[in-house]
Design an enzyme around this catalytic site. Structure first.
Site, PDB file in Angstrom:
ATOM      1  CE  LYS A 114      -3.254   2.776   2.608  1.00  0.00           C
ATOM      2  NZ  LYS A 114      -3.884   3.025   3.932  1.00  0.00           N
ATOM      3  N   GLY A 144     -11.258   7.631   6.996  1.00  0.00           N
ATOM      4  CA  GLY A 144     -12.408   8.458   7.326  1.00  0.00           C
ATOM      5  C   GLY A 144     -13.681   7.720   7.645  1.00  0.00           C
ATOM      6  CB  THR A 187      -9.360   5.296  13.566  1.00  0.00           C
ATOM      7  OG1 THR A 187      -8.031   5.538  13.094  1.00  0.00           O
ATOM      8  CG2 THR A 187      -9.596   6.122  14.809  1.00  0.00           C
TER       9      THR A 187
END
Length: 256
Positions: A98, A186, A208
């Site tokens: 990535k 996000g 997260t």
């Protein structure tokens, strides 16, 4: 089977998860197992994958079971990202990676020019690049044309949990792509992930939203089912929207 195919590899789960921000390795293990993910991202500059004399990520998340996706998080130039991934490959890492090149420490938005520069170098060097980028359809197509095996536009700033802020741009990226599109960064709730999948994304990557929840294992389970539900809804095809009501019961044969 409805596989997620990336660079010729088939995966049954379309949820990819990170390995950071958990309180300890036991919680990391439990949450990732609950998520059903098969690909886990590892920030090469921040995570101690293996070290003598102490429990490490490899002890609880076996690379024999999971596909490790080396991540250049924390890199701010193309040269830095290329060097980190080259060192990782030389140390025995794989070629599926990535790419993430950050523009500034406050917003953590990607540096598009440096990302494209690094992508060209890495693809030429034989890496299979999954590129993190902003929600710009033009940039996404450029990364695809550069040879990236997947493009990963952000939904919102990293770690913000704001969800998909620009669905029109994400939809345009999906509609114009011939490589897998995975929303990355996000995502805050399972409904965000389900929406991304309903829109036609091939997968979702997050960290997260699980790690900072009050119950990471339960939240990981919720995300697992949300991604599955969103994918099934996409394949099933939603009903057409109407601007007037339409009765659910038949309008013929009504008893007068």
């Amino acid at each position: 089977m409805d596989y997620l195919n990336i660079a010729g590899r088939n995966f049954t789960s379309r949820l990819l998860v990170g390995t950071g921000k958990y309180k300890d390795l036991a919680q990391t293990k439990a949450a990732i197992e609950a998520s059903g993910a098969e690909i886990v991202t590892v920030a090469l500059r921040r995570v101690n994958v293996h070290a003598a004399g102490e429990e490490t990520l490899e002890d609880v998340i076996s690379p024999k079971i999971y596909t490790y996706l080396p991540n250049t998080a924390g890199c701010y130039t193309a040269e830095e990202a290329v060097r980190v991934l080259s060192l990782a490959r030389a140390a025995g890492g794989g070629t599926l990676v990535k790419l993430e090149v950050i523009g500034d420490k406050k917003s953590l938005y990607p540096d598009v020019e440096e990302t494209l520069k690094a992508a060209h170098i890495l693809v030429k060097a034989g890496f299979e690049v999954m590129a993190y980028t902003n929600d710009d359809p033009v940039v996404a197509k450029k990364l695809e044309l550069a040879g990236c095996v997947a493009v990963m536009p952000l939904a919102a700033p990293i770690g913000s949990g704001l969800g998909i802020l620009n669905p029109l741009a994400i939809q345009a990226i999906i509609d114009n792509a011939t490589v897998p599109i995975l929303v990355d960064a996000g995502i805050g709730t399972p409904s965000d992930a389900a929406l991304a999948m309903e829109m036609g994304c091939d997968g979702v990557l997050l960290n997260t939203a699980i790690a900072e929840s009050q119950n990471p294992v339960m939240m990981a389970t919720a995300f697992k089912h949300a991604v599955i539900a969103g994918r099934l809804a996409c394949l099933a095809g939603r009903m057409h929207k109407r601007f007037t009501a339409s009765p659910s019961s038949p309008v013929t044969g009504i008893i007068e």
